[in-house]
Design a protein around this motif. Structure first.
Motif: not given
Length: 444
Positions: A198-224
């Protein structure tokens, strides 16, 4: 202030040290040989064998906080395997682990899993704990923490640009992360990703942490991303593209807008864990330096007898012991008054520890001559790793800014005589003419 370790502190420190001396140190050559064979991104069998042995002896999950630590945000019934050491008790163990690079993993006490497990323990739902915390605590999988981004000054976490858009019962995540440590390991199965819901919330209330399994489509390792040429395999540090990654809304930790709060709770212990291990790294470098200086001669006498080396050895011992005391003080305060009240001590040790270790490692490199910058003695890789710690979990400058602001807050200009008044002699000074040296006392 009592500087003598308690019986419990000595017990766990000695168990860790004993296992390192009897099992881990003799396995270093085997580790190097297995590491050099085949694919860089693989499971190293000797580590797995040592993990099983350490777990069988109960030297396992030492960092996990006591069950009654008072930081639980989700009241769910969940038992974890571990002795429940305090930060102070764990500090002495972590110092020993720091002496050998892979030792912390043997005890299931290596980053970023330690911080992630604490996040699950403190903020996770029962379902999240059962799915991810249990296999992490069993040492069956590994994890990653995705916060830093290449296109923003990530030392200010509110700059994060990764978008997490609610779409029905899912979040759709788009963004790019880098220095995502641990993603190279084939056992890495889940990432905790920080982004904005939520980019409209107060500055320190915009962020969330979400669990993402590594094998989820769209998780692409670009480089080491190597560090001074070291790939840190099988751990590794990756740049990752998150492209239309869809995860269920129940994967959010604690709730929308709580991401910054979780990050602060996670990074406090994580910062000091690094510092604890750093003291062990510095001790190892000093030991190598002392042995080398006594084995070699230059200009007709052992190198250590040249005065510059005596000064460097003395300075190293002084700096290590001062840093250890500050680290133990920070750990003790975290246990007694909480991470928030200990934030100045945490910031101070985070600045002091890697800078101290870098100076000592650099002197040890110099003592080894050409061998020091090779990988024969492990000093070059130790330097590379410690140099990253001046950036990881917040750069020196951010912590110094925090320390300075807290210090300035203790001495506002309106309290007492002004600086100009004192300079001009207008300020009053206490009469000390009748105080003898025997009357003086130092208080804290």
């Amino acid at each position: 202030m009592d500087f003598e370790p308690t019986e419990r502190q000595q017990y766990w420190r000695d168990r860790v040290k004993g296992f390192i001396d009897s099992d881990i140190r003799p396995a270093v050559d085997t580790y190097k040989a297995q590491d050099a064979e085949g694919d860089r991104w693989k499971v190293i069998q000797v580590v797995e064998d040592l993990k099983a042995k350490a777990r069988g002896q109960g030297i396992w999950n030492l960092f996990m906080p006591p069950r009654n630590d008072g930081h639980h945000h989700v009241e769910e019934s969940f038992e974890f395997e571990g002795p429940g050491l305090t930060n102070l008790e764990y500090a002495l163990c972590a110092e020993e682990m720091g002496r050998i690079g892979f030792a912390s993993e043997v005890f299931n006490c290596s980053a970023p899993d330690t911080g992630n497990m604490e996040v699950f323990h403190r903020y996770g739902t029962l379902a999240q704990k059962e799915e991810w915390l249990t296999p992490l605590m069993n040492g069956e999988v590994r994890s990653a923490f995705l916060m830093t981004e290449p296109n923003t000054a990530s030392s200010d976490a509110t700059n994060i640009e990764t978008k997490m858009v609610r779409d029905g019962d899912h979040y759709v995540i788009n963004g790019r992360k880098w220095w995502s440590s641990g993603l190279g390991d084939p056992r890495c199965k889940v990432a905790i990703v920080m982004g904005k819901t939520n980019t409209e919330a107060q500055r320190h209330a915009q962020q969330s942490q979400v669990l993402v399994p590594i094998d989820t489509p769209g998780v692409n390792i670009i480089r080491h991303l190597p560090v001074f040429g070291y790939d840190d395999a099988p751990h590794g540090h990756m740049e990752v593209e998150l492209k239309d990654v869809r995860v269920p809304v129940e994967n959010v930790l604690l709730g929308e807008g709580r991401g910054f709060e979780i990050a602060q709770g996670r990074l406090g212990p994580g910062r000091i864990h690094h510092c604890m291990r750093t003291i062990g790294v510095a001790e190892e470098a000093l030991e190598k330096m002392c042995k080398r200086l006594q084995e070699r001669e230059a200009f007709g006498k052992p190198i250590y007898k040249h005065s510059v080396w005596e000064e460097r050895i003395a300075r190293a011992r002084i700096d290590i012991d001062m840093t250890r005391l500050l680290c133990l003080k920070a750990a003790d305060m975290m246990d007694k008054v909480g991470n928030k009240s200990a934030k100045q001590e945490i910031a101070m040790i985070k600045v002091q520890a890697p800078n101290m270790a870098l100076r000592i490692i650099d002197d040890a490199i110099q003592a080894h001559g050409g061998g020091g910058v090779s990988e024969d003695y492990g000093l070059a890789s130790a330097y590379a790793h410690q140099r990253t710690l001046r950036l990881a979990d917040g750069p020196d400058e951010v912590h110094a800014r925090s320390i300075a602001r807290m210090e300035l807050g203790k001495h506002p200009p309106q309290a007492g005589p002004t600086a100009n008044a004192l300079r001009d002699g207008a300020g009053s000074a206490p009469d000390t003419s009748s105080i003898s040296s025997g009357d003086m006392a130092v208080t804290r």
